[in-house]
Design a protein around this motif. Sequence first.
Motif, PDB file in Angstrom:
ATOM      1  N   GLN A 198       0.857  -1.185   0.000  1.00  0.00           N
ATOM      2  CA  GLN A 198       0.000   0.000   0.000  1.00  0.00           C
ATOM      3  C   GLN A 198       0.889   1.230   0.000  1.00  0.00           C
ATOM      4  N   THR A 201      -3.103   5.816   2.054  1.00  0.00           N
ATOM      5  CA  THR A 201      -4.459   5.491   2.497  1.00  0.00           C
ATOM      6  C   THR A 201      -5.168   6.762   2.917  1.00  0.00           C
ATOM      7  N   VAL A 206      -7.655   3.938  -1.249  1.00  0.00           N
ATOM      8  CA  VAL A 206      -6.397   3.243  -0.970  1.00  0.00           C
ATOM      9  C   VAL A 206      -5.622   3.150  -2.286  1.00  0.00           C
ATOM     10  N   THR A 207      -4.355   3.497  -2.249  1.00  0.00           N
ATOM     11  CA  THR A 207      -3.495   3.372  -3.428  1.00  0.00           C
ATOM     12  C   THR A 207      -2.548   2.195  -3.227  1.00  0.00           C
ATOM     13  N   LEU A 208      -2.519   1.284  -4.224  1.00  0.00           N
ATOM     14  CA  LEU A 208      -1.720   0.066  -4.150  1.00  0.00           C
ATOM     15  C   LEU A 208      -0.655   0.069  -5.244  1.00  0.00           C
ATOM     16  N   TYR A 227     -11.548  -6.381  -4.451  1.00  0.00           N
ATOM     17  CA  TYR A 227     -11.532  -5.883  -3.079  1.00  0.00           C
ATOM     18  C   TYR A 227     -12.918  -6.014  -2.449  1.00  0.00           C
ATOM     19  N   THR A 248      -5.579   3.298  -7.711  1.00  0.00           N
ATOM     20  CA  THR A 248      -6.211   3.917  -6.550  1.00  0.00           C
ATOM     21  C   THR A 248      -7.662   3.465  -6.509  1.00  0.00           C
ATOM     22  N   VAL A 279      -5.990  -3.709   4.422  1.00  0.00           N
ATOM     23  CA  VAL A 279      -5.729  -2.280   4.636  1.00  0.00           C
ATOM     24  C   VAL A 279      -6.953  -1.668   5.314  1.00  0.00           C
TER      25      VAL A 279
END
Length: 737
Positions: A198, A201, A206-208, A227, A248, A279
């Motif tokens: 990650q 957040t 949430v950006t992965l 997700y 994102t 997360v």
Amino acid sequence: MLCELVRYIDDPRGLGLAHIPCARACELGFYKSAPGDQLCAKCPLHSHSESRGAQVCRCDSSYYRAAQDPPSAACTRPPSTPVNLISSVNGTSVTLEWGPPLDKGGRADIMYNVVCRHCPWDLGQCETCSNGIRFVPQQMSLVQGGLTVTNLMAHTNYSFWVEAVNGVSDLSLEPRRFAVANITTNQAAPSQVMMIRQESTGQNSVTLLWQEPDQPNGIILEYEIKYYEKDKEMQSYSTLKSKGTSATVSGLKPATRYIFQVRARTSAGCGRFSQIVEVETGKPVALRYDTMTIVWICLTLITGLVTLLVVLICKKRHCGYSKAFQDSDEEKMHYQNGQVKFPESKFYVDPHTYEDPCQAVHEFTREIEASRIKIEKIIGSGESGEVCYGRLKLPGKREIPVAIKALKAGYTEKQRRDFLSEASIMAQFDHPNVIHLEGVVTRSKLVMIVTEYMENGSLDSFLRKHDGQFNIIQLVGILRGIGAGMRYLADLGYVHRDLAARNILVNSNLVCKVSDFGLSRILEDDPDAAYTTTGGKIPIRWTAPEAITYRKFSSASDVWSYGIVMWEVLAYGERPYWNMTNRDVINSVEEGYRLPAPMGCPTALHQLMLDCWQKDRSERPRFSQIVSILDKLIRNPENLKCTATVNRFTQTPFDRGIFDFTRCGTVEDWLESIRLGRYRENFAMAGYSSLGMVMRMGIEDVRSLGIAPMGHQKKILSSIQLMRSQLLNTNGRRRDL
């Protein structure tokens, strides 16, 4: 026999002199491992003594004795090569099996080693395989005659060398002997995405970030992010697509724990989802406003209410109303829930990449109750069972005619999966020039695939039945429809591999639709197929050279097959390459031979065929270009008036004598050679008494003979063209001599 030699020695006990016997030295061919009165032993098998009185027998040339072998053991040698090495390729895995060597070298401690080499397509030097390849159960010191190799790269040449060894193999100075299996891996889905982390957040996002799979097995088209809220996967989950290795995910709930997984997708399908990443989104922050901010908010709300009232009053009075101010359906689609959403490209997913193929059937197809189908008659039979005509009545819809493929009784579970995999493929397509799947029946004893009904059957038999009855614009329209269907399939990333007129269906409106998406099965009963190195069969007359030689199927190889379909259409269902054998077809095409233009074929269409048959697949046109060319020809039919002539360089090589008409001395002999001897009198009455006169005949001359079947006229004219070509070749060769 003992000799009576007297030896004097000191007696430590004072008994005086002792008189003892001594042993005779062993003769050649015998040995004694230690001095004493024991008998000499004969040298073991494949050994000899080099002098009298030998304590050990030395091994013969090319024979050896292992360090742990006693002197009494026979000398042995390394084993011969393992026999009957068989390879079986499954995607990016291969199973190797072999039998024990015929000559075990006189030992029982046989084991096997396997050497793996990776061989590039450019025929360069083979290299040792990378460390990522896995051998099951192991690579060296195998006891059993077989193993499985996994984690190979897709579409790659490999060479596996298998040797048998025993306890003396390392002592031999001779070169090792191997059994060799050369294989080419097939298409495979990408490997699992391993590293996900990650990056940031927020309360609602949430950006992965992640890394590309270790084995992409092709070009990564996109990544799919799955997700869901923790502990709520069974209720619902969402997906997001990304072209890169980051994404994102927005629209999440604050202070909520989410589970994320990522998988990659290529033209071969989707790989496995990654391990889960958990997360928690950020907690909401209480907003605090000062007095001035509250005043501005109130003023804004009042202004908005006044504006809304004005708009409503104007609308009621029809003042200033314009459709331009309405949101289009497209805008509504793109701005739902406050998020920008763009139309996603659709790609074909190979059902064979699923761990359970039945999952693909349930995901892509519609289940139909057997009671909704009425089978009225059998209209044909296929490899997997019968094809029937029937009617389908779904709730709330009118009854429609359908074609039904029924799986033959006594099927195995594998046959059932293979049968339904074609439905999983077909269900992903939606195009007017591709056969439409209505659904499947899997919950009854009789397993069925239900498709739309095509009244005029397959294109090749339809053309033969209506020989010569269509004008050139209608034929180009047929080709345009097939090309449009193939363009659609190519854009989805699907490779047909069996494009032929027999696999094009025609409905009552003469609309042609691409069908038959089941070439993954072995074509056991197809006379136009030939064995490949992997044990399957492919239709030689329709298949591109690189697909025959290297089993390298692509959209470009489908373009080659489309060129053959063009020839079939213009020749009204004539068999490509006539009565040439499959081996002759392969050799002729390799030497540059291409099918000549059918009778009356426009030059522009034959040139397009030749473009489709370029040896270099990168030089062939794409289906989008083919459709564009056909559209231009339909809009400008004057370009179809010029008829193609025979080119000597497109004819069959003369020296193989496949169509060696120079051996025919008379018109009668020639007609018999092409199995049209019944028309001897037609030629005689028209005054054609010699082959020289026949070779000067044109289209109108052939038509004037009164031969009714158009196909026979075309066969005669094609034969005349071939005779002319052979004469050119013969004269040219004589000049060279």
